[in-house]
Design an enzyme around this catalytic site. Sequence first.
Site, PDB file in Angstrom:
ATOM      1  N   LEU A  19       0.818  -1.216   0.000  1.00 43.86           N
ATOM      2  CA  LEU A  19       0.000   0.000   0.000  1.00 43.86           C
ATOM      3  C   LEU A  19       0.848   1.260   0.000  1.00 43.86           C
ATOM      4  CD1 LEU A  19      -2.562  -1.037   2.747  1.00 43.86           C
ATOM      5  CD2 LEU A  19      -3.007  -0.855   0.306  1.00 43.86           C
ATOM      6  N   GLY A  20       1.976   1.191   0.637  1.00 44.85           N
ATOM      7  CA  GLY A  20       2.770   2.400   0.735  1.00 44.85           C
ATOM      8  C   GLY A  20       4.103   2.113   1.370  1.00 44.85           C
ATOM      9  N   TYR A  24      10.137   4.834   7.284  1.00 44.22           N
ATOM     10  CA  TYR A  24      10.451   3.855   8.324  1.00 44.22           C
ATOM     11  C   TYR A  24       9.949   2.454   8.028  1.00 44.22           C
ATOM     12  CZ  TYR A  24      11.887   7.918  10.838  1.00 44.22           C
ATOM     13  OH  TYR A  24      12.544   9.062  11.197  1.00 44.22           O
ATOM     14  N   GLY A  25       9.092   2.317   7.058  1.00 40.79           N
ATOM     15  CA  GLY A  25       8.592   0.965   6.844  1.00 40.79           C
ATOM     16  C   GLY A  25       7.752   0.819   5.596  1.00 40.79           C
ATOM     17  N   VAL A  27       4.008  -0.774   4.146  1.00 44.26           N
ATOM     18  CA  VAL A  27       2.667  -1.155   4.596  1.00 44.26           C
ATOM     19  C   VAL A  27       2.006  -2.000   3.507  1.00 44.26           C
ATOM     20  CG1 VAL A  27       0.434  -0.304   5.398  1.00 44.26           C
ATOM     21  CG2 VAL A  27       2.501   1.004   5.912  1.00 44.26           C
ATOM     22  N   ASP A 137       3.518  15.693  12.687  1.00 48.57           N
ATOM     23  CA  ASP A 137       3.827  15.254  11.324  1.00 48.57           C
ATOM     24  C   ASP A 137       2.552  15.161  10.496  1.00 48.57           C
ATOM     25  OD1 ASP A 137       5.428  14.485   9.231  1.00 48.57           O
ATOM     26  OD2 ASP A 137       5.675  12.404   9.879  1.00 48.57           O
TER      27      ASP A 137
HETATM   28  N1  ATP Z   1      -3.986   1.492   8.056  1.00 46.39           N
HETATM   29  C1  ATP Z   1      -3.650   1.735   6.800  1.00 46.39           C
HETATM   30  N2  ATP Z   1      -4.483   1.404   5.794  1.00 46.39           N
HETATM   31  C2  ATP Z   1      -4.149   1.662   4.515  1.00 46.39           C
HETATM   32  N3  ATP Z   1      -2.995   2.253   4.132  1.00 46.39           N
HETATM   33  C3  ATP Z   1      -2.117   2.603   5.073  1.00 46.39           C
HETATM   34  C4  ATP Z   1      -2.385   2.367   6.467  1.00 46.39           C
HETATM   35  N4  ATP Z   1      -1.331   2.839   7.178  1.00 46.39           N
HETATM   36  C5  ATP Z   1      -0.457   3.336   6.287  1.00 46.39           C
HETATM   37  N5  ATP Z   1      -0.904   3.206   5.019  1.00 46.39           N
HETATM   38  C6  ATP Z   1      -0.214   3.619   3.774  1.00 46.39           C
HETATM   39  O1  ATP Z   1       1.189   3.488   3.947  1.00 46.39           O
HETATM   40  C7  ATP Z   1       1.843   4.777   3.853  1.00 46.39           C
HETATM   41  C8  ATP Z   1       3.028   4.849   4.820  1.00 46.39           C
HETATM   42  O2  ATP Z   1       2.556   4.632   6.151  1.00 46.39           O
HETATM   43  P1  ATP Z   1       3.192   5.353   7.417  1.00 46.39           P
HETATM   44  O3  ATP Z   1       3.031   6.845   7.272  1.00 46.39           O
HETATM   45  O4  ATP Z   1       2.630   4.758   8.644  1.00 46.39           O
HETATM   46  O5  ATP Z   1       4.715   4.945   7.248  1.00 46.39           O
HETATM   47  P2  ATP Z   1       6.024   5.728   7.694  1.00 46.39           P
HETATM   48  O6  ATP Z   1       7.192   4.900   7.280  1.00 46.39           O
HETATM   49  O7  ATP Z   1       5.920   6.073   9.131  1.00 46.39           O
HETATM   50  O8  ATP Z   1       5.897   7.013   6.780  1.00 46.39           O
HETATM   51  P3  ATP Z   1       6.611   8.445   6.878  1.00 46.39           P
HETATM   52  O9  ATP Z   1       7.730   8.420   5.907  1.00 46.39           O
HETATM   53  O10 ATP Z   1       5.486   9.360   6.437  1.00 46.39           O
HETATM   54  O11 ATP Z   1       6.996   8.688   8.285  1.00 46.39           O
HETATM   55  C9  ATP Z   1       0.735   5.784   4.118  1.00 46.39           C
HETATM   56  O12 ATP Z   1       0.988   7.014   3.509  1.00 46.39           O
HETATM   57  C10 ATP Z   1      -0.488   5.094   3.507  1.00 46.39           C
HETATM   58  O13 ATP Z   1      -0.514   5.295   2.109  1.00 46.39           O
END
Ligand code: ATP
Length: 471
Positions: A19-20, A24-25, A27, A137
């Site tokens: 999904l994304g 940091y990770g 999804v 954020d």
């Molecule tokens: N519960 C969810 N359901 C659907 N898509 C999700 C969900 N959580 C996260 N995503 C998708 O995954 C992407 C990254 O998630 P998240 O922001 O938690 O990761 P991160 O590594 O902390 O990102 P960042 O670089 O913004 O800190 C989100 O922008 C969204 O598109």
Amino acid sequence: MTDDVDGHIHDKFELQKRLGKGAYGIVWKAVDKRTKEVVALKKIFDAFRNPTDSQRTFREVMFLQEFGKHPNVIKLYNIFRADNDRDIYLIFEYMEADLHNVIKKGTILKDVHKQYIMCQLFRAIRFLHSGNVLHRDLKPSNVLLDADCRVKLADFGLARSLSSLEDYPEGQKMPELTEYVATRWYRSPEILLAAKRYTKGVDMWSLGCILAEMLIGRALFPGSSTINQIERIMNTISKPTRNDITSIGSYYAASVLEKMPQRPRKPLDLIIPQASGSAVDMIQRLLLFAPQRRLTVDQCLVHPYVVQFHNPSEEPILQYEVNLPLPDHIQLTIDDYRNRLYEMIDEKKTRRIQHDRIKMENDRSRAPIAQAECSDTDYDTARSLARATSVDKNSSSLESSSGTLRERAQSADSRASSKDSNANSSYTKQNGTFSNNSSTKQRRRSIERSRLFANMKSSKILHPHKLISNY
Ligand SMILES: Nc1ncnc2c1ncn2[C@@H]1O[C@H](COP(=O)(O)OP(=O)(O)OP(=O)(O)O)[C@@H](O)[C@H]1O
């Protein structure tokens, strides 16, 4: 970063699609093999690489646990250790899209969707701010949406409790400010100008940027460097007074701003000519240089731009300050954070085993239908807890906020005709439920309300699933 997922995770979840990917990770959309529920599975890579990342992981989980009680905050269902003890897996409720992608598509959001999204964001931030916590954020990719245009705020990795920031010894620069990695485009002037302290105003600034982005279809201030970011902001917002500049408590502010090249100003109403007066007014009041002059989240909820969705019984607050179980103003060791998280995972497991045992004992004397309804994962428990949080007949509940937009419209219409619908709900720690404290705050009614809901009858919003099916 590797896409690999541990075997014990594959045993429990079927990964469907990515999904994304954030800093940091990764999804994924996944299906819980036992319950068949669709979830979002996030693998945080090297969650314990150094004390800073470990603290970030710890905060993210802790704040999610605290704030997931709110209908507009993403629910964390479960946490799993990784075999290598370096990564960690978080299981969330699944959402169809994030606001960044929806904005990029261009034509999905109508005005009423934008207003509804902002109102829900204000509700979520009201909840955080009432617990004295900043998100820090806020940006479109952290705003998740479902087909009914429901908003869930995600990514609490940078959230901080204000009291822990205030505890920092006078005269010393808080380490968080130097580590502040929030996306530049949504950063407030006081952060860009390295103020010594900051306030809830940092979130209000980002909310102004998000609203503007929904209206113009692209980022309002897409700065390419810190200086370029400040330049873009200063060319657009109202000119700050000398007092405004000194009020942010930054050593550099005055000299940086003086040296800034003078370019022709491009005010907001020229950047967003097609937006309504109330939308521009809200952005102007959020994007003020001095944080103390920006609208607060309570003021936002009664602003004409969103007031038609304002309903105090759906805007709960916390009655206590949220503080983390480990001191937040000192950085502990990697092991401190990891062990505390592992303890929590183990406690959850123990609770599940106890839950299973109680269930087995109860099952012997239960009718088959009741057995079928009883489930035993933390995920199911979290869901049934959310259901159980329904409160007395006059007040709000987690469930009551999860109706479709059509239901909301109908219930808002009927509430509008009821004189005593001005309750203000709050969350109490003792009983863990939302309750009405029957504040007598007068509920604002707008002439726009009836017009809005009349329009909605003939618009796509009556078929809210269309919102994302276009996407
Ligand atoms: N519960 C969810 N359901 C659907 N898509 C999700 C969900 N959580 C996260 N995503 C998708 O995954 C992407 C990254 O998630 P998240 O922001 O938690 O990761 P991160 O590594 O902390 O990102 P960042 O670089 O913004 O800190 C989100 O922008 C969204 O598109």
